[in-house]
Design an enzyme around this catalytic site. Structure first.
Site, short mmCIF file in Angstrom:
data_model
loop_
_atom_site.label_atom_id
_atom_site.label_comp_id
_atom_site.label_asym_id
_atom_site.label_seq_id
_atom_site.Cartn_x
_atom_site.Cartn_y
_atom_site.Cartn_z
N ASP A 1 0.83 -1.20 0.00
CA ASP A 1 0.00 0.00 0.00
C ASP A 1 0.87 1.26 0.00
OD1 ASP A 1 -2.67 1.44 0.55
OD2 ASP A 1 -1.41 2.09 2.22
N HIS B 1 -13.43 -42.85 3.72
CA HIS B 1 -14.78 -43.40 3.88
C HIS B 1 -14.74 -44.91 4.12
CE1 HIS B 1 -14.56 -45.31 -0.08
NE2 HIS B 1 -13.99 -44.18 -0.50
N GLU C 1 -12.85 -37.54 -4.97
CA GLU C 1 -11.82 -38.43 -5.49
C GLU C 1 -11.47 -38.06 -6.93
OE1 GLU C 1 -9.20 -40.01 -5.44
OE2 GLU C 1 -9.74 -41.83 -4.36
#
Length: 479
Positions: A124, A283, A359
């Site tokens: 800045d 899973h 996946e």
């Protein structure tokens, strides 16, 4: 591989009005300012000036090292969201600038982070210096700039691959022992040469860039119990064992953060606080899992089998006893959402869905065994095993594309769950990718990791950019 931080900003006094940009390239490992760039642009809008700052910063980083990784930090929400692809670019003046920025480095080697304005003061101030120089009819010069001197030290690198953390450790060692060419910078570290657990941490971080460990990353992995990677005294993720150390993961996180932040040699930065900890749950089994068939995001999207639901119940019971998971996020596929739902119901939590956790798409290989793919598509399979850029037959997803997607999801989740423990219910390839990136291991490491159905792994991401692998392929809860 070197890693740079690019901070960029732009401003317009009138919007449109007299405009300028500023950009800073710094070393992610040391915080040292490498390049400052600024320019008065004449009359332009604020957003165009911000994009010009981004382009200048990325081009400066490319000139330093075209093979580097780059993390961009800006206080422009518009630019960050557009460059990550979450927002569309509609303004005709910004489209070519965004395209130029995208050409500076391959997409997978650039990450973006929005930061508050007060954390972007260096860029800045450079932009304002350029606008002030333009108002005087002068050209901004780095020789007369005070932006670096007037700006507080930059924050350390964000959580990313292990390479930055390893480089930071080497810089600390060289500075502490008087060896090498490491110059003192605004964030340089001092102290005696580390030994004991600090030395072990340094060696482990340095090895992370060269290590490799995995097996073919089909969604149907072995069901035997694998070895876990439990946290050691330094919190660096060294050593093996099927279960994590006794006590809650929350306590382990605090101990690891304290040990990494204040090792006995005294050369580390100040306390980094609690990390963002991802508990990675593969899973439960589907009907395809015991048959070891490719099952990605482009196939039949199978649900859990009875065995898979029982595995999910056991995970839920185990995590409920732990009591440290504060949120649950799942891949959008059926088997992960079902596993997550069972666990979240036991924990009393909702399930959020993150598309980046899905996946890999295995194309024409979906539903086939490894042997069947070798019979039908031997050349494509050999190419896939040899290069992370190779796609499965039929236009599936390469491992390089998967890694870029997972890394972007990782960064979003780290920002959303800073200092918290979140359960990510996902698949073989994403979990192996999380581990590979955390270790700084090469892509072929994916083929040297065994990941069982319903297994647990864990990675902690600290504020200084280090990632600590805390656990890997733990199946003790299934016995």
């Amino acid at each position: 591989m070197r890693e740079f931080i690019v901070e960029a900003d732009g401003g317009s006094r009138g919007n449109p009005g007299p405009a300028g940009y500023g950009a800073v390239v710094s070393d992610a490992a040391t915080g040292e300012t490498l390049v400052e760039a600024a320019e008065y642009l004449g009359v332009a809008t604020n957003n165009v000036a911000e994009y010009r700052g981004l382009v200048a910063g990325l081009n400066a980083a490319r000139e330093l090292d075209p093979e580097a990784r780059v993390h961009v930090r800006m206080d422009s929400k518009l630019v960050i969201e557009q460059m990550t692809g979450r927002w569309k670019i509609k303004h005709p003046a910004m489209k070519p600038l965004a395209a130029e920025a995208a050409r500076a480095f391959p997409r997978e080697r650039v990450t973006y982070e929005w930061i508050p304005r007060e954390r972007n003061k260096h860029a800045d101030r450079l932009a304002n210096e350029a606008m002030d120089a333009g108002r005087r009819g002068e050209t901004w010069s780095p020789a007369t700039s005070r932006a670096d001197l007037d700006t507080p030290p930059a924050a350390p690198a964000p959580p990313a691959d292990a390479a930055a953390g390893a480089a930071r450790v080497r810089a600390a060692l060289a500075s502490a022992s008087g060896g090498g060419d490491v110059a003192e910078s605004r964030t340089s570290v001092r102290g005696s040469a580390p030994s004991g657990r600090a030395g072990a941490l340094a060696q482990g971080a340095a090895r992370a860039e060269d290590s490799a460990a995995g097996e073919p990353a089909t969604d149907a992995g072995p069901t035997s119990a694998g070895s876990g990677l439990a946290p050691d005294a330094a919190g660096a993720g060294a050593g093996t064992g099927a279960a994590a150390e006794a006590g809650s993961w929350a306590d382990a996180d605090r101990r690891a953060a304290q040990a990494v932040a204040t090792p006995s040699a005294g050369w580390a930065p100040a306390d980094m606080g609690a990390p963002a900890t991802f508990v990675l749950l593969r899973h439960g089994e589907t009907p395809l899992t015991p048959q070891k068939r490719f099952s990605g995001s482009g196939g039949s999207d199978p649900s859990l089998s009875d065995a898979g639901r029982e595995q999910a119940e056991r995970v839920a019971e185990f995590l409920a006893r732990r009591g440290t998971v504060q949120a649950v996020v799942a891949s959008p596929l059926a088997r992960t959402r079902e596993t997550a739902g069972i666990v979240a119901a036991r924990l009393g939590l909702d399930v959020d869905v993150e598309d980046g956790l899905r996946e890999t798409d295995f194309g024409a290989w979906e539903g086939l065994t490894f042997g069947e793919v070798r019979e039908r598509h031997p050349d494509d399979l050999n190419a896939w095993l040899s290069s992370p850029d190779a796609e499965p037959t039929g236009g599936g997803e390469s491992f390089a594309a998967t890694a870029a997607r997972v890394a972007a999801a990782r960064d979003r989740l780290i920002a959303a769950y800073a200092g918290r423990t979140v359960l990510l219910v996902t698949h073989v390839t994403p979990i192996k990718t999380f581990i590979r990136l955390a270790l700084g291991a090469p892509p072929e490491a994916l083929f040297r990791m065994e990941l069982s159905a319903a297994s647990l792994s864990a990675v902690a991401y600290y504020a200084d950019g280090n990632a600590s692998v805390r656990l890997f392929n733990d199946t003790s809860h299934l016995r």
